[in-house]
Each structure stands twice: as C-alpha cells, then as structure tokens.
Write an enzyme that holds these catalytic residues in place. Structure first.
Site, PDB file in Angstrom:
ATOM      1  N   GLU A   1      38.197  44.758  45.671  1.00  0.00           N
ATOM      2  CA  GLU A   1      37.911  43.093  46.122  1.00  0.00           C
ATOM      3  C   GLU A   1      39.183  42.797  47.268  1.00  0.00           C
ATOM      4  O   GLU A   1      40.144  42.968  46.826  1.00  0.00           O
ATOM      5  CB  GLU A   1      37.701  42.245  45.114  1.00  0.00           C
ATOM      6  CG  GLU A   1      36.238  42.642  44.339  1.00  0.00           C
ATOM      7  CD  GLU A   1      36.321  41.603  43.287  1.00  0.00           C
ATOM      8  OE1 GLU A   1      37.005  40.522  43.198  1.00  0.00           O
ATOM      9  OE2 GLU A   1      35.505  41.625  42.442  1.00  0.00           O
TER      10      GLU A   1
ATOM     11  N   HIS B   1      31.970  37.939  43.689  1.00  0.00           N
ATOM     12  CA  HIS B   1      32.484  37.216  42.506  1.00  0.00           C
ATOM     13  C   HIS B   1      32.111  35.832  42.160  1.00  0.00           C
ATOM     14  O   HIS B   1      33.088  34.703  42.213  1.00  0.00           O
ATOM     15  CB  HIS B   1      33.998  37.665  42.785  1.00  0.00           C
ATOM     16  CG  HIS B   1      34.597  37.834  41.158  1.00  0.00           C
ATOM     17  ND1 HIS B   1      35.618  38.863  41.340  1.00  0.00           N
ATOM     18  CD2 HIS B   1      34.651  37.206  40.143  1.00  0.00           C
ATOM     19  CE1 HIS B   1      36.175  38.601  40.263  1.00  0.00           C
ATOM     20  NE2 HIS B   1      35.539  37.640  39.476  1.00  0.00           N
TER      21      HIS B   1
END
Length: 537
Positions: free
Chosen positions: A270, A288
């Site tokens: 990420e 997320h």
C-alpha cells in the site's frame, strides 16, 4: 476569564488530527493543558517535546529514540489506533515512558466491513452499480448473485474481529468453521464455531475471511497451492493485513476460475495497489477502509484520552504496550527474569506451531520471584501470544487474552532448586504433546538450561534452530555444513543428551534468518527426528 487548564500540572501535545470527542475529554479533565498542533514537523517536535508530559499521535507522527531522549518530562505516548510501528517502544521503556494504544476501537467497524465485502461480492454490487451508471439496466440478467444462507464460512483467525464476524455470519444462517491454534474447543463452541485444521477449512468453506496479523507464519499463507484446493465456487475476503494473500497467485486463481471471487480491503504494497487484480470482474477492492467509521474514530479518540489521563495520574492503564516502570531495586533483580519469561513463552508458542495450546504451567523455583510472579506470568503469557497477535498483546491484556482463548494457566512455587539458585520452568500442553523449557540468569545473561529431560546452556536470542536427532558422530558437522551452504553463520550451539547414541537436542543460534529450504535440508538428514525454527525479536 482565565482558562484553568493553563495552570494545569500536565501538558499534552496533540501531534495528529484526533476526533474532538477525545480532545474534549482531555480538556474537561481540568488538570491537563492540551496543545493542538496536528501536522507538526519532526524538527519542530524535537525542539518542543521537552515541554510536554504526554503525546497523542496517530500513524503520521514518528516518535524516535532521539525525541524520547530529549523529552525530559514525558510520561505517556498515546496512539489513537492500533499500530505502533511509529514509536520506538524500547527507547520509551528505557526512559520510563508508558506507551499505549487503542486496539479494540475498530473491532465492530472491521467486522462490519468484512460482512459488507462478503455481501457486495456475492451480489455483484460494484459491477452492477457501474453498469447502471452506463445505462445498462439489462445488466441484471448477467449479474445473478449467490446467497450467504446455508453456506459455510471459514474464519482464519479468531481474535476479537474474527469472533464478531462469526456472530454476524451466524445471523445470516451460515455455518461457521474456524482455524486458530490459540483458542480452545470450549470457547469456540460457545460462539457456535466448529474448529478444524487449516487444510480441511480451505477445502470445506464456501467463503473464507482472514483475521490474522502479518507474521513470518502468515505471510503468503494463501498461495497457489491453497487456491488450488479451494472450491471453484469459493470466495475469499481479506480485511486484515496485506501480504497474507499472495496477490500474484490470487490473480491467476481468479483469472483461471480456480475460485469464484475475492474481496480485498488491504494490499501487500500500500498504497501501490496491484491494479491488474483490482480490475478483474470477480474482484472487489476498497482502500483500507476497515476501521474508517465515525464511531471507530470517536471510540479510539475517547479511549486514548482516558488512558493518557490515567497514565499521567499514575493509575492503571488498560492497553499499555510496554512494561510500567518498576522500583529500581526490583527491576535490577527481577527484570532479567521478566525478559526471560517472555522469550520462553515465545519459544514454546513457536515450537508448538500449528498445535492447539491447552495448558500453560509456570514453576517458580527461588526467592527472586517473591512478589514478582504476577509480572513474570504476564510477560510469559505475552510471549506466548505475541507472534499470533502481532502488536495487539501487552503485559496488561495478555492474561485476559489467554483466558478468553480457554488456555489454562497453572502456577507452582518452590523455595529453591538443587542446581540453580533461581529457575523458571515453562510447560506447555498441546493437543499432541507436553514440552518443558527451563531457564535461569547468570549475572545478566539469560540461558535455557533445560529442554524436557535434556540439560543445555543455550542463549534465547535471535534466530534459533532446535534440532532433535539421534546422537552419533558427525551430526553437528552435517548441520553446520548445510547452514554454511546457505551462508548462515552459527553464533552459538548447545547440545543436550541423556545417554550416548540416544535422542539428543541441539539448540543452535544463527546470525541470520534460515530459509525454508535450509530447514528442509536439515530435516532430511538421516537420524534427524525433528527440526523447529524459532525467531526471537
């Protein structure tokens, strides 16, 4: 009218944006001057940190050893959230600074998001919405979904969030099965969860939802092999940690129809999401969002404000992740055994990997444990759970988490030992075996002096191999040769045996991590009974 907080004995610096409910709670305390400086830069924080008794942060601000060393007044660091990778906890502990977080704040949010992803994936919500925005109302004919009712949900990891997901899935009429070696049959049964081995779970479940931290053991736990054993109609959901799923393997499994779908809220790298995976029609992805609800943000803000207030007043702190400061004399004598207990617990958990721990026994032999056994026991329990819960267990909550998992704790005491002045022995009973490890401290050096019936003198540190073998000439050399072929240096070795030619154990300290290939090669040596690999942080 003058603000009474300006003359308060405590000052708190808020370094990141925190929900106003938490800030209001701090201000209402009356004896805390709250300084709001969200977005403060590291250089400026280093310059002013000595003025504050407490810091409140989220994930943006990094509190390093240099800052902590400069913080003359600092008593507490509160993280509004779970992760604490941005705090040097060791440096804080050395300075007597309590570090705390709010691990339960996103439980409901994450559980609801997992269920949401499961439903949206099953009913093709995202592609159907996109089709309608394109004016394709007839898309409904090609987007027939499936129901959760009467399906089997496999929950991989039965901590707080996994349990909450299981409860909600049961309300949809799903059969829930689970895998977690740190929870007992009794506790699982109370939640109407049927425990089963991992291999059976992946072959049985129609849906699999992941709720484990990212560790060496869980990294890429779901890869090509696992996908090939799942039902072609199975769907997998991950709202826990990126990296538990091998994304390249998942991409192929989805493209080739090995499984029906995947819903991901977390990714291995990420924010660099694998867009080839995200763009597949049978994949659902979100950025997320698991803990991103108003309620969760309010909860962690209020929770951390409450804990910081308690820490400043010297009251117990529920989620302290490091050890509260001890009397200097007590720390000097007991401190090494507190550290040893945590390591023995971690070793036992890793040696028992994959097996269900049912009982933990602690035997204290020696006067040094008088008045300190509770702290030693908490440290041991923290060690047992740390790798499984990765950052969510501490000295305060470890006993609670052990009880929640139905693991029995038995403590015995004796005035001394015939050989050692003080000896700490940890016995773990699993569904398959019983193993005891004893340790002591010479000077300030921790040593493992007993593994079951074998007497040793091993250092519990770094990367270790426990090699159970039949004693014969050349065995140590063969193990060393294999490690050398993988450029792994042995830093220390201890061998314990009961009799010549009988079963023995080598405790081997190595300077670097051992790849799985090296462990397999050692295990394949003739007369090697078993090889266990342990990593101590």
């Amino acid at each position: 009218m003058q603000d009474p907080a300006k003359n308060a004995p405590f000052r708190a610096l808020v370094c990141d944006a925190i929900h106003e409910s938490g800030l209001n709670a701090l201000k209402k305390a009356g004896d805390i001057d709250v300084d709001l400086r969200p977005g403060i830069e590291p250089d400026e924080l280093l310059r002013v940190i000595r003025q504050y008794d407490a810091l409140l942060i989220r994930s943006r601000t990094n509190i390093n050893a240099e800052m902590i060393q400069a913080a003359d007044r600092l008593k507490a660091i509160g993280r509004a959230g779970v992760g604490l990778d941005n705090v040097d906890i060791e440096a804080a502990t050395r300075r007597g600074v309590i570090v705390m977080n709010s691990p339960g704040g996103n439980t409901v949010a994450a559980a609801e998001h997992s269920i949401t992803m499961m439903l949206a994936l099953s009913r093709n919500i995202a592609p159907a919405n996109a089709a309608l925005l394109r004016g394709e109302f007839d898309a409904r004919t090609r987007m027939v979904g499936v129901e959760l009712y009467n399906k089997t949900l496999g929950v991989f990891g039965l901590g707080r969030i996994g349990i909450e997901v299981a409860k909600r899935a049961a309300a949809f009429g799903m059969r829930v099965v689970g895998r977690d070696p740190y929870i007992s049959d009794e506790v699982a049964s109370q939640q109407r969860i049927h425990l089963m081995p991992f291999e059976e779970l992946i072959q049985t479940a129609d849906y699999i939802t992941i709720h484990v931290p990212l560790t060496r053991e869980t990294y890429h736990r779901f890869g090509r092999r696992e996908f090939s054993r799942m039902k072609p109609t199975a769907r997998i959901i991950n709202c826990a940690r990126g990296g538990v799923i091998d994304e390249d393997a998942l991409l192929e499994a989805l493209k080739e129809g090995e499984i029906a779908g995947a819903a991901l809220d977390v990714f291995e790298d990420e924010p660099n999401v694998n867009m080839r995976l995200a763009e597949l029609p049978n994949a659902l992805t979100t950025p997320h969002l698991g803990g991103s609800t108003r309620e969760a943000q309010e909860f962690v803000a209020r929770d951390i404000a409450r804990q910081v207030s308690a820490a400043l007043r010297g009251l117990p702190v529920e989620n302290a992740v490091n050890m509260p400061s001890l009397d200097a004399r007590a720390m000097e004598s007991v401190g090494p055994y507190v550290s040893l207990a945590e390591k023995l617990g971690s070793i036992q958990a890793q040696l028992s990997r994959g097996e269900k721990i049912q009982e933990v026994g602690i035997e204290y032999a020696g006067d040094i444990f008088e008045g300190a056994s509770n702290l030693v026991a908490s440290s041991l329990q923290k060690g047992i759970l740390s790798r499984a819960l990765a950052g969510r267990v501490n000295y305060v909550n470890a006993p609670v988490l052990i009880r929640q998992r139905g693991i029995r704790l038995l403590e015995t005491r004796s005035s001394g030992h015939p050989v050692y002045a003080n000896l700490l022995t940890v016995t773990v009973v699993t569904s398959k075996e019983r193993r005891s490890i004893g340790g002591t401290v010479f000077g300030n050096q921790e040593r493992i002096v007993m593994i079951d019936q074998y007497h040793t003198s091993a250092m519990p540190e770094g990367c270790m191999l426990f090699v159970y073998n039949y004693d014969q000439p050349g065995m140590i050399g063969r193990v060393g040769t294999i490690l050398g072929s993988h450029d792994i240096n042995i830093s220390d070795m201890s061998v314990g045996r009961v009799s010549p030619k009988g079963l023995a154990v080598m405790a081997v300290n190595i300077d670097s991590e051992a790849p799985d290939e090296a462990i397999r090669e050692i295990a394949a040596i003739e007369r090697i009974h078993e090889v266990k690999y342990v990593v101590l942080s």
